[in-house]
Design a protein around this motif. Structure first.
Motif, mmCIF file in Angstrom:
data_model
loop_
_atom_site.group_PDB
_atom_site.id
_atom_site.type_symbol
_atom_site.label_atom_id
_atom_site.label_comp_id
_atom_site.label_asym_id
_atom_site.label_seq_id
_atom_site.Cartn_x
_atom_site.Cartn_y
_atom_site.Cartn_z
ATOM 1 N N SER A 49 0.317 11.587 -9.781
ATOM 2 C CA SER A 49 -0.502 12.793 -9.619
ATOM 3 C C SER A 49 0.316 14.047 -9.892
ATOM 4 C CB SER A 49 -1.087 12.852 -8.206
ATOM 5 O OG SER A 49 -1.959 11.784 -7.986
ATOM 6 N N GLU A 50 1.543 14.085 -9.397
ATOM 7 C CA GLU A 50 2.408 15.242 -9.637
ATOM 8 C C GLU A 50 2.706 15.394 -11.127
ATOM 9 O OE1 GLU A 50 5.786 14.450 -7.166
ATOM 10 O OE2 GLU A 50 4.717 14.989 -5.320
ATOM 11 N N ASN A 51 3.008 14.288 -11.802
ATOM 12 C CA ASN A 51 3.290 14.346 -13.246
ATOM 13 C C ASN A 51 2.069 14.802 -14.037
ATOM 14 O OD1 ASN A 51 5.901 13.485 -12.813
ATOM 15 N ND2 ASN A 51 5.461 11.339 -13.244
ATOM 16 N N ILE A 52 0.918 14.259 -13.688
ATOM 17 C CA ILE A 52 -0.307 14.636 -14.396
ATOM 18 C C ILE A 52 -0.650 16.095 -14.133
ATOM 19 C CG2 ILE A 52 -2.814 14.238 -14.462
ATOM 20 C CD1 ILE A 52 -1.114 12.174 -15.998
ATOM 21 N N GLU A 53 -0.476 16.536 -12.901
ATOM 22 C CA GLU A 53 -0.760 17.935 -12.574
ATOM 23 C C GLU A 53 0.163 18.865 -13.358
ATOM 24 O OE1 GLU A 53 -0.741 20.762 -8.654
ATOM 25 O OE2 GLU A 53 -1.340 18.667 -8.411
ATOM 26 N N ALA A 54 1.446 18.508 -13.473
ATOM 27 C CA ALA A 54 2.394 19.317 -14.245
ATOM 28 C C ALA A 54 2.006 19.340 -15.727
ATOM 29 C CB ALA A 54 3.806 18.781 -14.074
ATOM 30 N N GLU A 55 1.621 18.175 -16.247
ATOM 31 C CA GLU A 55 1.204 18.098 -17.646
ATOM 32 C C GLU A 55 -0.048 18.936 -17.895
ATOM 33 O OE1 GLU A 55 -0.251 14.772 -20.904
ATOM 34 O OE2 GLU A 55 0.883 14.120 -19.162
ATOM 35 N N LYS A 114 0.838 -1.205 0.000
ATOM 36 C CA LYS A 114 0.000 0.000 0.000
ATOM 37 C C LYS A 114 0.872 1.253 0.000
ATOM 38 C CE LYS A 114 -3.725 2.255 2.508
ATOM 39 N NZ LYS A 114 -4.584 2.240 3.667
ATOM 40 N N SER A 115 1.923 1.240 0.796
ATOM 41 C CA SER A 115 2.835 2.378 0.852
ATOM 42 C C SER A 115 3.486 2.612 -0.510
ATOM 43 C CB SER A 115 3.896 2.137 1.920
ATOM 44 O OG SER A 115 4.831 3.178 1.928
ATOM 45 N N GLU A 116 3.936 1.538 -1.143
ATOM 46 C CA GLU A 116 4.541 1.667 -2.472
ATOM 47 C C GLU A 116 3.558 2.249 -3.476
ATOM 48 O OE1 GLU A 116 6.136 -2.077 -3.728
ATOM 49 O OE2 GLU A 116 7.652 -2.111 -2.138
ATOM 50 N N TYR A 117 2.317 1.778 -3.441
ATOM 51 C CA TYR A 117 1.324 2.296 -4.373
ATOM 52 C C TYR A 117 0.967 3.744 -4.070
ATOM 53 C CZ TYR A 117 0.558 -1.993 -6.947
ATOM 54 O OH TYR A 117 0.737 -3.073 -7.769
ATOM 55 N N ASN A 118 0.971 4.119 -2.810
ATOM 56 C CA ASN A 118 0.721 5.524 -2.471
ATOM 57 C C ASN A 118 1.833 6.419 -3.013
ATOM 58 O OD1 ASN A 118 -1.730 5.148 -1.208
ATOM 59 N ND2 ASN A 118 -0.848 4.895 0.812
ATOM 60 N N ILE A 119 3.075 5.946 -2.938
ATOM 61 C CA ILE A 119 4.199 6.712 -3.493
ATOM 62 C C ILE A 119 4.047 6.836 -5.006
ATOM 63 C CG2 ILE A 119 6.692 6.637 -3.916
ATOM 64 C CD1 ILE A 119 6.947 5.362 -1.076
ATOM 65 N N ARG A 120 3.714 5.723 -5.660
ATOM 66 C CA ARG A 120 3.504 5.766 -7.116
ATOM 67 C C ARG A 120 2.359 6.708 -7.479
ATOM 68 N NH1 ARG A 120 3.678 -0.504 -9.174
ATOM 69 N NH2 ARG A 120 5.886 -0.883 -8.762
ATOM 70 N N LEU A 121 1.289 6.638 -6.710
ATOM 71 C CA LEU A 121 0.141 7.512 -6.969
ATOM 72 C C LEU A 121 0.533 8.970 -6.822
ATOM 73 C CD1 LEU A 121 -2.876 7.966 -7.474
ATOM 74 C CD2 LEU A 121 -3.238 7.700 -5.018
ATOM 75 N N GLN A 122 1.322 9.280 -5.802
ATOM 76 C CA GLN A 122 1.774 10.651 -5.585
ATOM 77 C C GLN A 122 2.601 11.134 -6.775
ATOM 78 O OE1 GLN A 122 0.884 12.683 -3.188
ATOM 79 N NE2 GLN A 122 2.136 14.345 -3.972
ATOM 80 N N ARG A 123 3.537 10.311 -7.233
ATOM 81 C CA ARG A 123 4.358 10.684 -8.401
ATOM 82 C C ARG A 123 3.493 10.871 -9.635
ATOM 83 N NH1 ARG A 123 8.768 6.030 -7.648
ATOM 84 N NH2 ARG A 123 9.741 6.786 -5.747
#
Length: 102
Positions: free
Chosen positions: A68-74, A57-66
């Protein structure tokens, strides 16, 4: 003689009864011990699964955060591109209106 044989038979039956009783008691002890050990093993496996689940779950939360950040920047880049295009279109529209009337 017959009474002696009967006594031996009765003694053997009594001994057999005690052995059977001891065997039943030992059987119950073995079963209870096995149940206790299996319960501990199950608890250990559940604990291990819980730890693994938390790690995943922690790994997936980190991936989700990354992600989300990439999509927000795009999205921010695309919004800026659209603003620039809209600004150019607005300037062209203003120039067209001004050239029509003047």
């Amino acid at each position: 003689m017959a009474s002696e044989a009967v006594k031996k038979i009765l003694a053997a039956e009594s001994g057999a009864g005690q052995r059977i009783s001891e065997a039943r008691k030992r059987k119950e002890e073995i079963i209870n011990d096995a149940q206790g050990k299996s319960a501990l093993a199950i608890q250990k496996k559940l604990s291990e699964a819980s730890v693994e689940s938390a790690r995943i779950k922690s790994e997936y939360n980190i991936r989700l955060q990354r992600y989300s950040e990439n999509i927000e920047a795009e999205c921010s880049r695309k919004i800026e591109e659209l603003r620039q295009i809209a600004g150019k279109n607005m300037n062209k529209a203003i120039d067209a209106v001004i050239s029509r009337f003047f």
